[in-house]
Design a protein around this motif. Structure first.
Motif, PDB file in Angstrom:
ATOM      1  N   HIS A  17     -10.656  -5.049   3.081  1.00  0.00           N
ATOM      2  CA  HIS A  17     -10.707  -4.563   1.742  1.00  0.00           C
ATOM      3  C   HIS A  17      -9.541  -5.041   0.883  1.00  0.00           C
ATOM      4  N   ARG A  18      -8.399  -5.719   1.506  1.00  0.00           N
ATOM      5  CA  ARG A  18      -7.467  -6.413   0.826  1.00  0.00           C
ATOM      6  C   ARG A  18      -8.141  -7.763   0.408  1.00  0.00           C
ATOM      7  N   ILE A  19      -8.697  -8.432   1.298  1.00  0.00           N
ATOM      8  CA  ILE A  19      -9.545  -9.733   0.919  1.00  0.00           C
ATOM      9  C   ILE A  19     -10.475  -9.464  -0.183  1.00  0.00           C
ATOM     10  N   GLU A  27       0.928  -9.268  -2.721  1.00  0.00           N
ATOM     11  CA  GLU A  27       0.492  -8.486  -3.747  1.00  0.00           C
ATOM     12  C   GLU A  27       0.134  -6.956  -3.239  1.00  0.00           C
ATOM     13  N   LEU A  28      -0.456  -7.071  -1.894  1.00  0.00           N
ATOM     14  CA  LEU A  28      -0.608  -5.606  -1.667  1.00  0.00           C
ATOM     15  C   LEU A  28       0.422  -4.925  -1.386  1.00  0.00           C
ATOM     16  N   LEU A  57      -1.353   2.518   0.733  1.00  0.00           N
ATOM     17  CA  LEU A  57      -2.373   1.283   0.842  1.00  0.00           C
ATOM     18  C   LEU A  57      -3.664   1.479   0.429  1.00  0.00           C
ATOM     19  N   SER A  58      -4.225   2.733   0.697  1.00  0.00           N
ATOM     20  CA  SER A  58      -5.377   3.205   0.005  1.00  0.00           C
ATOM     21  C   SER A  58      -5.380   3.375  -1.403  1.00  0.00           C
ATOM     22  N   GLU A  59      -4.053   3.867  -1.844  1.00  0.00           N
ATOM     23  CA  GLU A  59      -3.758   3.801  -3.355  1.00  0.00           C
ATOM     24  C   GLU A  59      -4.029   2.433  -4.169  1.00  0.00           C
ATOM     25  N   ALA A  60      -3.481   1.562  -3.487  1.00  0.00           N
ATOM     26  CA  ALA A  60      -3.481  -0.101  -4.027  1.00  0.00           C
ATOM     27  C   ALA A  60      -4.641  -0.603  -3.893  1.00  0.00           C
ATOM     28  N   MET A  67      -8.158   6.115   4.335  1.00  0.00           N
ATOM     29  CA  MET A  67      -9.268   5.722   4.812  1.00  0.00           C
ATOM     30  C   MET A  67      -9.778   5.798   6.251  1.00  0.00           C
ATOM     31  N   ILE A  68      -9.005   7.041   6.857  1.00  0.00           N
ATOM     32  CA  ILE A  68      -9.415   6.985   8.251  1.00  0.00           C
ATOM     33  C   ILE A  68     -10.711   7.299   8.578  1.00  0.00           C
TER      34      ILE A  68
END
Length: 72
Positions: A17-19, A27-28, A57-60, A67-68
């Protein structure tokens, strides 16, 4: 599912998801208010995530909190 498989899937899911969001680890880290070395460690399986980190992380990444549910 053993804990190592679970952590690997979790890490790969956040990395994916970062990608998808065209974000670097830096940035993350900035958007999630987490250290870049921590993000790198999570993605490489060297760090075990804590719930608050998963939430940030989920917020960002604009994902469900956390996201579990989507890793199984």
């Amino acid at each position: 599912m053993d804990i190592h498989t679970l952590l690997h899937r979790l890490a790969q899911n956040y990395r994916k998801h970062r990608i998808i969001n065209h974000m670097s680890q830096a940035e993350l880290a900035e958007r999630s208010n987490l250290d870049e070395k921590y993000i790198t460690g999570l993605e490489n399986g060297r760090e075990n995530p804590i719930y608050i980190a998963l939430y940030k992380l989920s917020e960002a990444l604009h994902l469900p909190h956390p996201m579990i549910d989507s890793i199984a």
